[in-house]
Design an enzyme around this catalytic site. Sequence first.
Site, short mmCIF file in Angstrom:
data_model
loop_
_atom_site.label_atom_id
_atom_site.label_comp_id
_atom_site.label_asym_id
_atom_site.label_seq_id
_atom_site.Cartn_x
_atom_site.Cartn_y
_atom_site.Cartn_z
N HIS A 46 94.30 14.18 55.64
CA HIS A 46 95.08 14.06 54.40
C HIS A 46 95.08 15.40 53.66
O HIS A 46 94.02 15.92 53.29
CB HIS A 46 94.42 12.98 53.54
CG HIS A 46 95.18 12.60 52.31
ND1 HIS A 46 96.26 11.73 52.32
CD2 HIS A 46 95.02 12.95 51.00
CE1 HIS A 46 96.71 11.56 51.09
NE2 HIS A 46 95.98 12.30 50.27
N MET B 103 102.06 16.20 45.67
CA MET B 103 102.00 15.93 44.23
C MET B 103 102.73 17.07 43.55
O MET B 103 102.12 17.95 42.91
CB MET B 103 100.53 15.82 43.78
CG MET B 103 99.90 14.51 44.19
SD MET B 103 98.11 14.54 44.12
CE MET B 103 97.77 15.25 45.73
N MET C 71 99.41 20.27 45.55
CA MET C 71 99.58 20.17 44.08
C MET C 71 100.23 21.44 43.56
O MET C 71 99.89 22.54 44.01
CB MET C 71 98.21 20.03 43.41
CG MET C 71 97.42 18.84 43.92
SD MET C 71 95.84 18.77 43.07
CE MET C 71 95.13 17.34 43.92
N MET D 287 97.95 5.24 44.29
CA MET D 287 96.91 6.09 43.72
C MET D 287 95.93 5.20 42.97
O MET D 287 96.31 4.43 42.10
CB MET D 287 97.51 7.12 42.75
CG MET D 287 98.40 8.14 43.39
SD MET D 287 97.69 9.68 44.02
CE MET D 287 96.01 9.73 43.63
N SER E 26 90.46 13.64 53.04
CA SER E 26 91.16 14.68 52.28
C SER E 26 90.33 15.95 52.29
O SER E 26 89.15 15.93 51.94
CB SER E 26 91.36 14.22 50.83
OG SER E 26 91.68 15.34 50.02
N ASP F 112 94.32 5.72 47.68
CA ASP F 112 93.94 7.13 47.55
C ASP F 112 93.28 7.40 46.20
O ASP F 112 93.92 7.35 45.15
CB ASP F 112 95.20 8.01 47.70
CG ASP F 112 94.87 9.49 47.70
OD1 ASP F 112 93.68 9.85 47.73
OD2 ASP F 112 95.82 10.29 47.65
N ASP G 270 96.37 17.34 50.40
CA ASP G 270 96.85 17.13 49.04
C ASP G 270 97.50 18.40 48.49
O ASP G 270 96.81 19.37 48.16
CB ASP G 270 95.67 16.76 48.13
CG ASP G 270 95.20 15.34 48.36
OD1 ASP G 270 96.03 14.42 48.30
OD2 ASP G 270 93.99 15.15 48.62
N HIS H 133 100.33 14.73 51.35
CA HIS H 133 100.56 14.03 50.08
C HIS H 133 101.07 15.06 49.07
O HIS H 133 100.29 15.87 48.57
CB HIS H 133 99.23 13.39 49.62
CG HIS H 133 99.32 12.70 48.29
ND1 HIS H 133 98.18 12.27 47.62
CD2 HIS H 133 100.36 12.35 47.50
CE1 HIS H 133 98.54 11.70 46.48
NE2 HIS H 133 99.85 11.74 46.39
C1 DX5 Z 1 93.88 13.14 44.16
C2 DX5 Z 1 94.19 13.23 45.64
C3 DX5 Z 1 93.20 12.48 46.48
C4 DX5 Z 1 91.81 13.01 46.37
C5 DX5 Z 1 90.84 12.09 47.05
O1 DX5 Z 1 94.87 13.73 43.42
O2 DX5 Z 1 95.46 12.72 45.91
O3 DX5 Z 1 93.65 12.46 47.84
O4 DX5 Z 1 91.67 14.27 46.91
O5 DX5 Z 1 89.56 12.53 46.76
P1 DX5 Z 1 88.39 11.52 46.34
O6 DX5 Z 1 88.14 10.66 47.54
O7 DX5 Z 1 87.25 12.44 46.02
O8 DX5 Z 1 88.87 10.73 45.17
ZN ZN Z 2 95.97 12.35 48.13
#
Ligand code: DX5
Ligand code: ZN
Length: 216
Positions: free
Chosen positions: A30, A65, A34, A134, A6, A172, A32, A63
């Site tokens: 990956h 969110m 948000m 998650m 990520s 994740d 993320d 991903h």
């Molecule tokens: C959290 C994300 C994860 C996160 C993973 O909301 O979906 O993908 O970035 O990071 P680590 O490995 O630091 O938990």
């Molecule tokens: Zn993620």
Amino acid sequence: MLITPSILNANFLDMAGEIDRVSSAADWLHLDVMDGHFVPNLSFGPAMVEAVNRHSDLPIDVHLMIANPEEWVNHYVEAGADRISFHYEATKEWVEIARGLKSKGIKPGLAIKPGTDFNEVKNLIREFDLLLIMTVDPGFGGQKYINEMTHKIFLAREFISENGLDIHIQADGGINLETINDAFKAGADVFVAGSVVYKSENPAQTIQNLRNAVGG
Ligand code: DX5
Ligand code: ZN
């Protein structure tokens, strides 16, 4: 097993360099996304996905969110995502979104928060290529793996095997050299690794160490 680093904890001022640091060792990237609404944090949108895709040959694993993914998903298709996971809790249009993505050649993933039971989604997952479990509350990198999620991974793998399905289980959140073993033994086969990779001196070596931790 597959490792998908990520970039959430990478240096945003040098994203090209940060991707190059993991490219030789990573299977997917990956990303993320948000929205400051579905989760209490903001990251980036389609423009970053597009820029990363232009720079890298690795499959782009998005991903989402975000609330109402049905309204946004096509922007990520156009940005070049190869796989798109969205949250069960964020919509009711699970099947429509999954089928729409497949019709465009994109692999759909269904993501579930720690508070969502596997039982709630078990009859939906056959529409998907991947179930994203998650293992922290979504919103931030660098959190601690929630141990109770190992059992959820186990239940999901058991259901997938018993029903002869071919679906990835992606763990994740909070994955490191210890927790990857628990998730792997329970049946996860794709691992997101954020802070453990980007906070290390040698990200590619750290990815290799994660592979070695579960025997390849
Ligand atoms: C959290 C994300 C994860 C996160 C993973 O909301 O979906 O993908 O970035 O990071 P680590 O490995 O630091 O938990
Ligand atoms: Zn993620």
